[in-house]
Design a protein around this motif. Sequence first.
Motif, PDB file in Angstrom:
ATOM      1  N   HIS A   1       0.834  -1.204   0.000  1.00  0.00           N
ATOM      2  CA  HIS A   1       0.000   0.000   0.000  1.00  0.00           C
ATOM      3  C   HIS A   1       0.869   1.255   0.000  1.00  0.00           C
TER       4      HIS A   1
ATOM      5  N   ALA B   1       3.774   1.530  -1.331  1.00  0.00           N
ATOM      6  CA  ALA B   1       4.295   1.688  -2.693  1.00  0.00           C
ATOM      7  C   ALA B   1       3.235   2.295  -3.603  1.00  0.00           C
ATOM      8  N   ASP B   2       1.978   1.904  -3.405  1.00  0.00           N
ATOM      9  CA  ASP B   2       0.904   2.451  -4.240  1.00  0.00           C
ATOM     10  C   ASP B   2       0.688   3.931  -3.956  1.00  0.00           C
ATOM     11  N   THR B   3       0.706   4.307  -2.675  1.00  0.00           N
ATOM     12  CA  THR B   3       0.443   5.710  -2.346  1.00  0.00           C
ATOM     13  C   THR B   3       1.561   6.633  -2.815  1.00  0.00           C
ATOM     14  N   ALA B   4       2.723   6.078  -3.151  1.00  0.00           N
ATOM     15  CA  ALA B   4       3.818   6.898  -3.675  1.00  0.00           C
ATOM     16  C   ALA B   4       3.665   7.181  -5.161  1.00  0.00           C
ATOM     17  N   LYS B   5       2.718   6.527  -5.821  1.00  0.00           N
ATOM     18  CA  LYS B   5       2.542   6.706  -7.258  1.00  0.00           C
ATOM     19  C   LYS B   5       1.946   8.081  -7.565  1.00  0.00           C
ATOM     20  N   PRO B   6       2.200   8.584  -8.775  1.00  0.00           N
ATOM     21  CA  PRO B   6       1.760   9.947  -9.121  1.00  0.00           C
ATOM     22  C   PRO B   6       0.254  10.172  -8.985  1.00  0.00           C
ATOM     23  N   TYR B   7      -0.573   9.152  -9.308  1.00  0.00           N
ATOM     24  CA  TYR B   7      -2.018   9.403  -9.278  1.00  0.00           C
ATOM     25  C   TYR B   7      -2.509   9.717  -7.876  1.00  0.00           C
ATOM     26  N   LEU B   8      -1.875   9.119  -6.864  1.00  0.00           N
ATOM     27  CA  LEU B   8      -2.281   9.422  -5.497  1.00  0.00           C
ATOM     28  C   LEU B   8      -1.566  10.644  -4.948  1.00  0.00           C
ATOM     29  N   ALA B   9      -0.381  10.929  -5.396  1.00  0.00           N
ATOM     30  CA  ALA B   9       0.252  12.204  -5.038  1.00  0.00           C
ATOM     31  C   ALA B   9      -0.577  13.360  -5.571  1.00  0.00           C
ATOM     32  N   ASN B  10      -1.080  13.198  -6.807  1.00  0.00           N
ATOM     33  CA  ASN B  10      -1.950  14.233  -7.381  1.00  0.00           C
ATOM     34  C   ASN B  10      -3.240  14.367  -6.582  1.00  0.00           C
TER      35      ASN B  10
END
Length: 221
Positions: free
Chosen positions: A198, A200-209
């Motif tokens: 999780h 790793a997923d939250t570090a992805k651009p879509y969640l940073a955005n």
Amino acid sequence: MSNPDAAPDSAALDSAVPWGRPAVDSIPLPPFATPEEHRRFTRALQLHVALADEGAPSLAAKVLAEALAQQGQGPDLGPVELTAALATFFPAPWTPAALAAVLGARDRFGPRELAGGAWNWQYDPDFTAVPRAGGGWEVERHERGSRRPFATLEREGDLVLMWMDHYHSRFAYPYAWRVEDGTAEALAGPARAVRAAHAADTAKPYLANWRAERERFLAED
């Protein structure tokens, strides 16, 4: 014997309830006239959950968003939608009558209207809310033959919020339950692996955005 001069119990106004929170008039209410109305309600509920979530987002919020997306498009709320709406104090423009109709279909001790615009709900204890002159409600608690003032609600919409509090549980398993050590220990390793995935997923651009967008939406003027 009841004491008619007793003051309402201020502890009844739990700070875990967002008393006075505004409603959003554009959200449709059930029963929905069209599938599009139902979709607008569900999308607004998904967005409300995501905005209220303080995670990056939390895994629970993501799972709930996915579960809500699978709800029906008929005139009535599904059980997941209703549970999420109650637990998050979803700001649809509920009137007491509109929410009472939804709660009454789920719970035989749901609110029922009395003469003079008063409402009674739940059982042992049960509560009665009477309209106040100038707005709001006086709420009385009745339990095992005794009656006492319970709370003064200053705003019309606070009765809806009190019902949301009374008709959802904060104590679903495992919260406030005794957890079996062996089961929790067996699940700990998988949980650590899921936490890492999780993160790793939250570090992805879509969640940073999304986090940046969420903070923009929540920023006060």
